[in-house]
Design a protein around this motif. Structure first.
Motif, short mmCIF file in Angstrom:
data_model
loop_
_atom_site.label_atom_id
_atom_site.label_comp_id
_atom_site.label_asym_id
_atom_site.label_seq_id
_atom_site.Cartn_x
_atom_site.Cartn_y
_atom_site.Cartn_z
N PHE A 69 19.74 11.29 50.48
CA PHE A 69 19.31 12.68 50.35
C PHE A 69 20.42 13.53 49.76
O PHE A 69 21.58 13.16 49.81
CB PHE A 69 18.99 13.28 51.74
CG PHE A 69 17.96 12.54 52.51
CD1 PHE A 69 16.63 12.85 52.38
CD2 PHE A 69 18.33 11.55 53.40
CE1 PHE A 69 15.68 12.19 53.12
CE2 PHE A 69 17.38 10.88 54.15
CZ PHE A 69 16.06 11.20 54.01
N GLY A 70 20.03 14.72 49.29
CA GLY A 70 21.01 15.71 48.90
C GLY A 70 21.10 15.90 47.40
O GLY A 70 20.60 15.09 46.62
N PRO A 71 21.79 16.95 46.98
CA PRO A 71 21.91 17.25 45.56
C PRO A 71 22.71 16.20 44.79
O PRO A 71 22.54 16.06 43.58
CB PRO A 71 22.60 18.61 45.53
CG PRO A 71 23.26 18.74 46.86
CD PRO A 71 22.44 17.94 47.82
N ASP A 72 23.56 15.45 45.48
CA ASP A 72 24.36 14.42 44.83
C ASP A 72 23.77 13.01 45.02
O ASP A 72 24.44 12.02 44.75
CB ASP A 72 25.79 14.45 45.35
CG ASP A 72 25.88 14.09 46.84
OD1 ASP A 72 24.85 14.19 47.55
OD2 ASP A 72 26.97 13.73 47.29
N ALA A 73 22.51 12.93 45.44
CA ALA A 73 21.90 11.63 45.75
C ALA A 73 21.89 10.69 44.55
O ALA A 73 22.17 9.50 44.69
CB ALA A 73 20.48 11.82 46.29
#
Length: 123
Positions: A69-73
């Motif tokens: 998950f997350g913006p850097d996934a």
């Protein structure tokens, strides 16, 4: 199927917990190392383990699905995949003979990695 509930326990495990992680089935310890490689936040969505044997060796075949998950996934998925086949894994009484990503897919702010691994008992 092997339970992975204890993977997300706090990091200061006692000897009994560490012994359970390094028991006969190497899957729980492998999952912990895969999650560490994936970085946070990530979860194991599915993990199965079944016996495997050849004429000379015995071990286990694992199928694992991990969601990041997350913006850097996406960047973490690429880093996870880079050099996966050559990575070193620490498993008690087993070694990883083969590990490969079978499939990956993207969605907004999340990535899926589906992989398989073969662990062999190290006598």
């Amino acid at each position: 199927m092997t339970s992975i509930d204890h993977i997300r326990q706090p990091r200061n495990r006692d000897e009994k917990e560490e012994s359970r992680l390094q028991g006969k089935d190497p899957l729980p310890r492998l999952l912990a190392q895969l999650l560490a490689r994936a970085g946070e936040p990530a979860v194991v969505e599915r993990a199965t383990s079944r016996p495997w044997a050849s004429a000379l060796f015995q071990g286990r075949r694992h199928v694992i699905a991990i969601r990041l998950f997350g913006p850097d996934a996406q960047a973490r998925r690429l880093a996870f995949a880079a050099g996966l086949e050559e990575a070193e894994w620490t498993l008690r009484r087993h070694f990883v003979a083969d590990i490969a990503i079978d499939h990956s897919r993207s969605a907004p702010a999340e990535e899926w990695i589906e992989l398989s691994a073969l662990t062999i008992e190290d006598w």
